[in-house]
Design an enzyme around this catalytic site. Sequence first.
Site, short mmCIF file in Angstrom:
data_model
loop_
_atom_site.label_atom_id
_atom_site.label_comp_id
_atom_site.label_asym_id
_atom_site.label_seq_id
_atom_site.Cartn_x
_atom_site.Cartn_y
_atom_site.Cartn_z
N SER A 200 0.87 -1.18 -0.09
CA SER A 200 0.16 0.00 0.02
C SER A 200 0.93 1.13 0.19
O SER A 200 0.33 2.13 -0.15
CB SER A 200 -0.83 0.03 1.20
OG SER A 200 -1.84 -1.03 1.26
N HIS B 116 -1.01 -2.59 -7.19
CA HIS B 116 -1.90 -2.42 -5.94
C HIS B 116 -3.52 -2.61 -6.22
O HIS B 116 -4.08 -1.62 -7.03
CB HIS B 116 -1.77 -0.96 -5.59
CG HIS B 116 -2.02 -0.66 -4.17
ND1 HIS B 116 -2.62 0.50 -3.93
CD2 HIS B 116 -2.48 -1.07 -3.02
CE1 HIS B 116 -3.31 0.58 -2.69
NE2 HIS B 116 -2.97 -0.55 -2.19
N GLU C 156 -3.58 0.10 -9.30
CA GLU C 156 -2.67 0.88 -9.40
C GLU C 156 -1.47 0.18 -10.17
O GLU C 156 -0.93 -0.78 -9.47
CB GLU C 156 -2.37 1.61 -8.27
CG GLU C 156 -3.39 2.66 -8.05
CD GLU C 156 -3.13 3.41 -6.50
OE1 GLU C 156 -3.80 4.58 -6.58
OE2 GLU C 156 -2.44 2.99 -5.67
N ASN D 223 -3.66 5.83 -1.90
CA ASN D 223 -3.59 5.82 -0.43
C ASN D 223 -2.83 7.23 0.13
O ASN D 223 -2.92 7.64 1.27
CB ASN D 223 -2.35 4.58 0.17
CG ASN D 223 -3.31 3.37 0.34
OD1 ASN D 223 -4.48 3.53 0.97
ND2 ASN D 223 -2.85 2.32 -0.15
P1 NAI Z 1 -3.40 -9.67 6.22
O1 NAI Z 1 -2.58 -9.58 7.63
O2 NAI Z 1 -4.79 -9.90 5.98
O3 NAI Z 1 -2.75 -10.93 5.51
C1 NAI Z 1 -1.26 -11.26 5.25
C2 NAI Z 1 -0.99 -12.75 5.11
O4 NAI Z 1 0.14 -12.94 4.62
C3 NAI Z 1 -1.25 -13.47 6.35
O5 NAI Z 1 -2.15 -14.54 6.17
C4 NAI Z 1 0.17 -14.28 6.80
O6 NAI Z 1 -0.17 -15.36 7.20
C5 NAI Z 1 0.71 -14.04 5.28
N1 NAI Z 1 2.10 -14.09 5.60
C6 NAI Z 1 3.13 -13.31 6.29
N2 NAI Z 1 4.27 -13.23 6.29
C7 NAI Z 1 4.41 -14.21 4.89
C8 NAI Z 1 5.42 -14.83 4.38
N3 NAI Z 1 6.74 -14.31 4.82
N4 NAI Z 1 5.08 -15.77 3.52
C9 NAI Z 1 3.92 -16.22 3.25
N5 NAI Z 1 2.74 -15.69 3.89
C10 NAI Z 1 3.21 -14.84 4.70
O7 NAI Z 1 -2.98 -8.68 5.41
P2 NAI Z 1 -3.79 -7.77 4.04
O8 NAI Z 1 -4.68 -6.91 4.73
O9 NAI Z 1 -4.11 -8.78 3.15
O10 NAI Z 1 -2.62 -7.06 3.41
C11 NAI Z 1 -1.67 -7.49 2.59
C12 NAI Z 1 -0.90 -6.58 1.86
O11 NAI Z 1 -1.98 -5.68 1.03
C13 NAI Z 1 -0.29 -5.43 2.73
O12 NAI Z 1 1.13 -5.12 2.04
C14 NAI Z 1 -1.21 -4.34 2.77
O13 NAI Z 1 -0.64 -3.16 2.93
C15 NAI Z 1 -1.69 -4.47 1.25
N6 NAI Z 1 -3.18 -3.88 1.10
C16 NAI Z 1 -3.95 -4.12 2.04
C17 NAI Z 1 -5.31 -3.58 1.73
C18 NAI Z 1 -6.53 -3.69 2.66
O14 NAI Z 1 -7.64 -3.08 2.67
N7 NAI Z 1 -6.23 -4.64 3.80
C19 NAI Z 1 -5.77 -2.89 0.59
C20 NAI Z 1 -4.53 -2.75 -0.54
C21 NAI Z 1 -3.39 -3.30 -0.10
#
Ligand code: NAI
Length: 287
Positions: free
Chosen positions: A119, A142, A154, A192
């Site tokens: 993000s 993104h 994006e 963002n």
């Molecule tokens: P989340 O916390 O829901 O999911 C992250 C997942 O990654 C977890 O299931 C975790 O077990 C896994 N994980 C962590 N380290 C790992 C590794 N080394 N190898 C494999 N799996 C691993 O996070 P979320 O919200 O899905 O965010 C993920 C990314 O997307 C972040 O960079 C965030 O900034 C970005 N993002 C989030 C948005 C949102 O609305 N939540 C919107 C757009 C982008």
Amino acid sequence: MDIKSVVVIGAGTMGSGIAEWFASQFVSVELVDSNQEQLTKAITQIHRSWEKLVEKEKLTSCKMNQMKPFLEVKQLHQANKNADLVIEAIVENLEIKKNLFTDLDKYFSEKTILASNTSSFPITLLAQAVKEERKAKFIGLHFFNPATIMKLVEIITGKDTALQLAKDLYQWFDSKDKKPALCKDSPGFIVNRVARSFYGEPLRIAETEDQAKLKEIDHILKEVGGFKMGPFELMDLIGVEVNYSVTCSVWEAYNKSARFAPHKLQKQMVDEKRFGRKTKKGFYSYE
Ligand code: NAI
């Protein structure tokens, strides 16, 4: 360009949504997570979401059955090394992401495009984790939450990303009913960066978690502002901790400018593990 095989790393909110969207486009997608429990949860939720669409007659059961084989869950060492595209969607932490990209660079073939769904981190900074030869194929993609519904993607080029790659991906997403936007590699990209005020100002107006005030602000922004969701509802959907880390990284990237400053309430909620919908408690409570 044609994208036939995708690996999505991280089966949380975004990774599972992104994987679901690719499968719905009949693109083979392997969803990977270091946490096996999360993988099981993700595939169950995706299947359930398709079944709900069938119940609502928004999807035929025939199409659902055709989509299902396009989605598999795996551990990284089982993933297709020759995938066309890898999208990283793990926790918003620079060091953890960079470590993962170093591993991905070694694991995947030289033709594979490596993308981050970050993000807020500069793509050029993340690209430091991969070999020189990969950098032209390293890009930001993104997606927005929920990735199955939100059309915007994006596309962010880092210093060494091949411009042709960005243009090809733009065309590919455009042909798949997404709305791509080419962005420069600046903190928070487009949405963002603009959205920091959408969360920050309401937090400064509310100051506390007075439910009546939060509801009033959400109501005004929806009814008068025309937004689909109010800022507090949206932070609960995104994840308060995800939103907070994006705020901090944009704020730091702009030399701690007051206009991007996080609010103390955000840190307090993160410390208390009140992340929003995923923990059933955020600005609001969920059953
Ligand atoms: P989340 O916390 O829901 O999911 C992250 C997942 O990654 C977890 O299931 C975790 O077990 C896994 N994980 C962590 N380290 C790992 C590794 N080394 N190898 C494999 N799996 C691993 O996070 P979320 O919200 O899905 O965010 C993920 C990314 O997307 C972040 O960079 C965030 O900034 C970005 N993002 C989030 C948005 C949102 O609305 N939540 C919107 C757009 C982008």
